[in-house]
Scaffold this motif. Structure first.
Motif, PDB file in Angstrom:
ATOM      1  N   ARG A   1      27.954 -45.863 -23.890  1.00  0.00           N
ATOM      2  CA  ARG A   1      27.806 -45.211 -22.591  1.00  0.00           C
ATOM      3  C   ARG A   1      29.054 -45.470 -21.743  1.00  0.00           C
ATOM      4  O   ARG A   1      29.229 -46.536 -21.154  1.00  0.00           O
ATOM      5  CB  ARG A   1      26.564 -45.714 -21.874  1.00  0.00           C
ATOM      6  CG  ARG A   1      26.161 -44.814 -20.699  1.00  0.00           C
ATOM      7  CD  ARG A   1      25.047 -45.432 -19.883  1.00  0.00           C
ATOM      8  NE  ARG A   1      23.922 -45.844 -20.720  1.00  0.00           N
ATOM      9  CZ  ARG A   1      23.034 -46.763 -20.346  1.00  0.00           C
ATOM     10  NH1 ARG A   1      23.150 -47.377 -19.192  1.00  0.00           N
ATOM     11  NH2 ARG A   1      22.037 -47.074 -21.150  1.00  0.00           N
ATOM     12  N   ALA A   2      29.917 -44.473 -21.697  1.00  0.00           N
ATOM     13  CA  ALA A   2      31.148 -44.545 -20.912  1.00  0.00           C
ATOM     14  C   ALA A   2      31.493 -43.124 -20.472  1.00  0.00           C
ATOM     15  O   ALA A   2      32.402 -42.486 -21.017  1.00  0.00           O
ATOM     16  CB  ALA A   2      32.291 -45.147 -21.737  1.00  0.00           C
TER      17      ALA A   2
ATOM     18  N   ASN B   1      23.896 -49.369 -26.118  1.00  0.00           N
ATOM     19  CA  ASN B   1      25.032 -48.476 -25.844  1.00  0.00           C
ATOM     20  C   ASN B   1      26.253 -49.210 -25.322  1.00  0.00           C
ATOM     21  O   ASN B   1      27.091 -48.626 -24.633  1.00  0.00           O
ATOM     22  CB  ASN B   1      24.609 -47.386 -24.861  1.00  0.00           C
ATOM     23  CG  ASN B   1      23.415 -46.615 -25.354  1.00  0.00           C
ATOM     24  OD1 ASN B   1      22.361 -46.650 -24.737  1.00  0.00           O
ATOM     25  ND2 ASN B   1      23.554 -45.929 -26.480  1.00  0.00           N
ATOM     26  N   ALA B   2      26.360 -50.497 -25.649  1.00  0.00           N
ATOM     27  CA  ALA B   2      27.580 -51.250 -25.355  1.00  0.00           C
ATOM     28  C   ALA B   2      28.172 -51.655 -26.697  1.00  0.00           C
ATOM     29  O   ALA B   2      28.751 -50.844 -27.385  1.00  0.00           O
ATOM     30  CB  ALA B   2      27.275 -52.445 -24.456  1.00  0.00           C
TER      31      ALA B   2
ATOM     32  N   TRP C   1      22.168 -56.849 -22.489  1.00  0.00           N
ATOM     33  CA  TRP C   1      21.471 -55.991 -21.539  1.00  0.00           C
ATOM     34  C   TRP C   1      19.993 -56.392 -21.538  1.00  0.00           C
ATOM     35  O   TRP C   1      19.449 -56.789 -22.578  1.00  0.00           O
ATOM     36  CB  TRP C   1      21.604 -54.535 -21.943  1.00  0.00           C
ATOM     37  CG  TRP C   1      22.940 -53.923 -21.668  1.00  0.00           C
ATOM     38  CD1 TRP C   1      24.044 -54.545 -21.158  1.00  0.00           C
ATOM     39  CD2 TRP C   1      23.315 -52.563 -21.898  1.00  0.00           C
ATOM     40  NE1 TRP C   1      25.087 -53.655 -21.050  1.00  0.00           N
ATOM     41  CE2 TRP C   1      24.665 -52.430 -21.490  1.00  0.00           C
ATOM     42  CE3 TRP C   1      22.651 -51.452 -22.400  1.00  0.00           C
ATOM     43  CZ2 TRP C   1      25.354 -51.219 -21.578  1.00  0.00           C
ATOM     44  CZ3 TRP C   1      23.338 -50.245 -22.488  1.00  0.00           C
ATOM     45  CH2 TRP C   1      24.669 -50.124 -22.077  1.00  0.00           C
TER      46      TRP C   1
ATOM     47  N   PRO D   1      23.225 -53.156 -16.038  1.00  0.00           N
ATOM     48  CA  PRO D   1      24.644 -53.000 -16.371  1.00  0.00           C
ATOM     49  C   PRO D   1      25.259 -51.919 -15.494  1.00  0.00           C
ATOM     50  O   PRO D   1      24.544 -51.109 -14.886  1.00  0.00           O
ATOM     51  CB  PRO D   1      24.608 -52.557 -17.841  1.00  0.00           C
ATOM     52  CG  PRO D   1      23.293 -51.870 -17.985  1.00  0.00           C
ATOM     53  CD  PRO D   1      22.346 -52.608 -17.083  1.00  0.00           C
ATOM     54  N   GLN D   2      26.548 -51.920 -15.397  1.00  0.00           N
ATOM     55  CA  GLN D   2      27.266 -50.887 -14.659  1.00  0.00           C
ATOM     56  C   GLN D   2      28.109 -50.104 -15.653  1.00  0.00           C
ATOM     57  O   GLN D   2      29.178 -50.537 -16.057  1.00  0.00           O
ATOM     58  CB  GLN D   2      28.137 -51.507 -13.561  1.00  0.00           C
ATOM     59  CG  GLN D   2      27.335 -52.246 -12.509  1.00  0.00           C
ATOM     60  CD  GLN D   2      28.205 -52.826 -11.404  1.00  0.00           C
ATOM     61  OE1 GLN D   2      29.417 -52.639 -11.367  1.00  0.00           O
ATOM     62  NE2 GLN D   2      27.571 -53.533 -10.483  1.00  0.00           N
ATOM     63  N   THR D   3      27.584 -48.962 -16.070  1.00  0.00           N
ATOM     64  CA  THR D   3      28.217 -48.198 -17.140  1.00  0.00           C
ATOM     65  C   THR D   3      28.871 -46.908 -16.668  1.00  0.00           C
ATOM     66  O   THR D   3      29.363 -46.138 -17.492  1.00  0.00           O
ATOM     67  CB  THR D   3      27.179 -47.873 -18.228  1.00  0.00           C
ATOM     68  OG1 THR D   3      26.148 -47.052 -17.663  1.00  0.00           O
ATOM     69  CG2 THR D   3      26.564 -49.144 -18.789  1.00  0.00           C
TER      70      THR D   3
ATOM     71  N   GLU E   1      20.886 -45.655 -14.119  1.00  0.00           N
ATOM     72  CA  GLU E   1      20.943 -46.987 -14.719  1.00  0.00           C
ATOM     73  C   GLU E   1      19.526 -47.568 -14.798  1.00  0.00           C
ATOM     74  O   GLU E   1      19.162 -48.202 -15.793  1.00  0.00           O
ATOM     75  CB  GLU E   1      21.836 -47.923 -13.903  1.00  0.00           C
ATOM     76  CG  GLU E   1      23.324 -47.612 -13.972  1.00  0.00           C
ATOM     77  CD  GLU E   1      23.997 -48.018 -15.280  1.00  0.00           C
ATOM     78  OE1 GLU E   1      23.286 -48.297 -16.274  1.00  0.00           O
ATOM     79  OE2 GLU E   1      25.230 -48.032 -15.320  1.00  0.00           O
TER      80      GLU E   1
END
Length: 275
Positions: free
Chosen positions: A71-72, A150-151, A157, A196-198, A205
């Protein structure tokens, strides 16, 4: 896939157990878990892609693979090729897991961010490899329990920690697939302080922070439990409709087969389905 828990060689009799959710937009067409033409690959299928494409699968020779996106949103390129064919190509191919993962690593810049796991539970060649598209290189997994969303692998997470905790208990208690699938239907969202901050908005989020996701347009489309006991494979898929939050029923199917040695011919597999 958007969250997966993996037990790799955690138990001598169970070389592989995976419990995973696939999250996707509801309008994207997909086929249910089934054997593909040729009766070799067992997987669902992403019908939005012309070439064979899937998110998780296994074949009769014990080759398995799964993929999640990274996720970016600020880095996403609309012209990048789909990542699902990376799973399908491994399942349909003959390249060893190690050779395949290094091959993908050499061309990973063509794709938007992804996590790829490929491996084999074959009699004489058990191995499992992980690749994050932004890491330096592939990593061979040692026996253990892993969580992936998704990291990258084992990023802490809240949803990953919840899923791994439930999965670990399931491994110890050994419930049936129905109970494991029920565990994947966890709607609890994380507290804002631990989100998280994606790069997506705060409300998204929050919505994406649960193991099981249900929004108006996007959510958990399918849950999968893949288990190998010695050389016997059982895969159960539970499929959810877009209005699952309103009580709409799910569909479910199970397929079983025994991993064959390369010289053996395929034997008919057993399967069952229910509404």
């Amino acid at each position: 896939m958007c969250i997966a828990t993996i037990a790799w060689q955690w138990n001598a009799d169970r070389p592989l157990v995976i419990a995973a959710n696939r999250d996707e937009f509801y309008h994207r067409p997909a086929a249910a878990l089934q054997f593909w033409p040729g009766d070799e690959v067992l997987a669902g299928r992403d019908l939005a892609v012309e070439t064979p494409s899937t998110w998780i699968g296994i074949n009769r020779r014990g080759r398995f693979a799964l993929i999640t996106n990274v996720r970016a949103p600020s880095e996403a390129r609309p012209d990048a090729p789909s990542r699902g064919p990376l799973v399908a190509a491994f399942l349909e191919g003959d390249m060893s897991p190690s050779r395949y993962i290094f091959d993908v690593a050499s061309r990973r810049s063509r794709y938007n961010g992804f996590n790829l796991i490929v491996g084999s539970v074959a009699f004489d060649a058990q191995e499992c490899w992980f690749l994050h598209s932004k890491d330096f290189g592939p990593r061979r997994l040692t026996p253990g329990i892993y969580g992936l969303s998704n990291a990258t692998l084992d990023t802490p997470w809240p949803k990953v920690q919840r899923a791994v905790g439930r999965f670990t208990m399931d491994l110890l208690m050994r419930p049936g697939h129905d109970a494991m699938l029920d565990g994947l239907r966890d709607p609890v969202m994380a507290h804002d302080a631990s989100l998280p901050q994606t790069g997506v908005a705060l409300d998204w989020e929050r919505r994406l922070s649960s193991v099981f996701i249900a929004t108006d347009t996007y959510g958990t489309r399918a849950s999968t439990v893949l288990e190998v006991v010695r050389q016997d494979v059982t895969v159960t898929e539970r499929r959810y409709p877009p209005d699952v939050s309103n009580g709409a029923p799910h569909e479910q199917s199970t397929h079983q087969f025994t991993v064959r040695r390369s010289a053996q011919k395929a034997q008919p597999a057993s399967s069952s389905s229910e509404p």
